[in-house]
Design an enzyme around this catalytic site. Structure first.
Site, mmCIF file in Angstrom:
data_model
loop_
_atom_site.group_PDB
_atom_site.id
_atom_site.type_symbol
_atom_site.label_atom_id
_atom_site.label_comp_id
_atom_site.label_asym_id
_atom_site.label_seq_id
_atom_site.Cartn_x
_atom_site.Cartn_y
_atom_site.Cartn_z
ATOM 1 N N ARG A 190 15.759 -1.062 -7.045
ATOM 2 C CA ARG A 190 15.110 -1.102 -8.362
ATOM 3 C C ARG A 190 16.091 -0.701 -9.438
ATOM 4 O O ARG A 190 16.841 0.270 -9.305
ATOM 5 C CB ARG A 190 13.901 -0.168 -8.384
ATOM 6 N N ASP A 226 4.470 5.291 -6.293
ATOM 7 C CA ASP A 226 3.690 6.180 -7.159
ATOM 8 C C ASP A 226 3.033 7.286 -6.344
ATOM 9 O O ASP A 226 2.642 7.078 -5.184
ATOM 10 C CB ASP A 226 2.592 5.400 -7.883
ATOM 11 N N ASP A 264 8.013 -0.172 -6.277
ATOM 12 C CA ASP A 264 7.361 0.800 -7.147
ATOM 13 C C ASP A 264 6.686 1.813 -6.228
ATOM 14 O O ASP A 264 5.882 1.433 -5.375
ATOM 15 C CB ASP A 264 6.330 0.088 -8.022
ATOM 16 N N ARG A 315 9.204 -5.968 -10.280
ATOM 17 C CA ARG A 315 10.060 -4.934 -9.720
ATOM 18 C C ARG A 315 10.197 -5.066 -8.212
ATOM 19 O O ARG A 315 9.265 -5.467 -7.521
ATOM 20 C CB ARG A 315 9.545 -3.542 -10.081
#
Length: 439
Positions: A86, A100, A98, A95
């Site tokens: 990334r 989270d 990711d 992307r």
């Protein structure tokens, strides 16, 4: 309990998720307890965004435990995103990966770097569904409802009727990758003659991918004991029409499969690679120097299979008074070393023990039960046991009706972390793996 959410909508999305998972497993003071199924959804993008941003996302969740503090874990996560590839991008843009922090027990934390629970979590099925799969009894702070309850309003996980058309797909990142079989032959023992027509073949590939296949292994020469050898010219006449059409179609599929060519002819391999095939599966184990030279000039992965002759002759098997594991292991080590000498990187090699190729039922079973021994080769492993003769130890059903026995064998192989399973009934395997990962 910590829940991480992983997403990707660029390049090899499943590959990106697997790479991130491998790095996450290396985080100190951190362990993964359960991995969710994978979900696909439309891109969440602002109005007037570039068309190139409109790429479907794949998402999943990990239930984890850790003694790290939230911001310590965040630092690890950001480093992993960089390692996977990334780079800084515009908000909402596509992307590679990711990661989270979706939830952390009953913690509520909102600062300039972290929002826990993740902002908009309860409104996004592509995030809440995976979370509910791994932590159904987690209660959203201040909501007094479990994740399972909160996700019920969207109905079925499989119809695509939820916001952003989110739905669960059949592929997983924590089980062997399924290699679907496409025979463009008139004499294969299971499906000979069904997919000679390019249109029928492409529809079958779409079907296999929907069921959970990530690789499609295409063969135009049958190698079972009843089959006859054919010339490379005849093999290419069967293969080329199907391969040409298929390679044009795969980019439009929701999961673009890799295409493996099952051939022992160097000229067929070269033509297929020039068209865009990704793997060469040589059931003759790269006996032919020309085949080694051919793949050395490309960047494809290669499957090296042990055998004692192609097509198979049931009268020729490994010596009965020798340990088949030792015999196949010695052969594999020698052959892999020979192949590497041609400039084929070790990382490109996948080894197949060749179930049923020069082995009787007892020998094939011993190879399966001791599959761990082949880890010392340092390659990825593929097993092609589907519907084969050795399963006659357990049933007298015809070959095409041996999927139950095949799938039970595959569940065992999954516990050994085999990278690839070449199977006929992809759907049964994908469904079995999902249940097995929860129980």
């Amino acid at each position: 309990m910590v829940i991480l959410g992983l997403g990707s909508n660029l390049a090899d999305r499943l590959g990106n998720l697997r790479s991130a998972l491998a790095y996450i497993k290396q985080i100190p003071q951190f362990s993964i307890e359960q991995i969710s199924p994978v979900y696909i959804s439309d891109a969440l993008i602002p109005e007037n965004a570039p068309v190139s941003w409109d790429r479907p996302h794949l998402n999943l969740a990990l239930r984890c435990s850790t003694t790290l503090a939230p911001h310590e874990l965040l630092r690890h996560v950001k480093e992993i995103e960089k390692k996977v590839g990334r780079t800084p991008e515009k908000t909402w843009g596509p992307r590679i990966i990711d990661i989270d922090l979706l939830a952390w027990d009953d913690l509520m934390l909102y600062d300039d770097k972290l929002h826990i629970p993740h902002e908009h979590l309860i409104d996004r099925p592509f995030a809440l569904w995976p979370l509910a799969d791994v932590a159904p009894f987690w209660i959203y702070p201040g909501q007094d409802k479990t994740a399972a309850e909160l996700s019920e309003r969207w109905g079925s996980r499989f119809t695509g009727e939820a916001p952003l058309h989110a739905r669960q797909i059949s592929q997983r990142i924590d089980t062997p990758q399924l290699v679907g079989i496409l025979n463009v032959t008139p004499d294969s023992f299971s499906d000979g003659g069904k997919f000679l027509d390019p249109e029928h073949a492409v529809e079958q590939v779409k079907h296999l991918v929907l069921q959970g296949a990530e690789i499609i292994d295409i063969g135009a020469e049958a190698t079972n004991p009843r089959a006859s050898a054919i010339s490379s010219e005849q093999e290419w006449r069967r293969l080329e029409p199907v391969l040409s059409v298929l390679l044009q179609e795969i980019s439009a599929m929701e999961i673009s499969p890799k295409i493996s060519i099952d051939t022992r002819h160097a000229d067929v391999a070269k033509k297929a690679l020039d068209l865009g095939a990704h793997w060469i599966n040589d059931v003759s184990g790269f006996d032919d120097v020309k085949m080694r030279e051919c793949v050395a000039e490309h960047f494809c992965d290669v499957i090296v299979m042990h055998h004692l002759g192609i097509p198979v002759d049931k009268k020729i098997i490994l010596p009965r008074d020798k340990n088949p594991v030792d015999l196949v292991l010695d052969w594999a080590a020698t052959r892999i070393n020979e192949i590497v000498q041609f400039g084929i990187a070790h990382e490109r090699i996948i080894f197949d023990v060749g179930i049923g190729f020069g082995k009787n039922a007892e020998q094939s079973l011993m190879l399966l039960k001791n599959i761990d021994a082949f880890r010392q080769l340092g390659t990825r492993l593929l097993v092609g046991h589907s519907r084969k003769l050795f399963l006659g130890q357990f049933t007298d059903k015809p070959f095409a009706e041996r999927d139950i026995e095949t799938t039970i064998s595959s569940l065992f192989l999954a516990t050994k972390n085999i990278e690839y399973l070449r199977v006929h009934n992809v759907e049964m395997h994908a469904r079995a793996f999902k249940v097995n990962k929860v129980l």
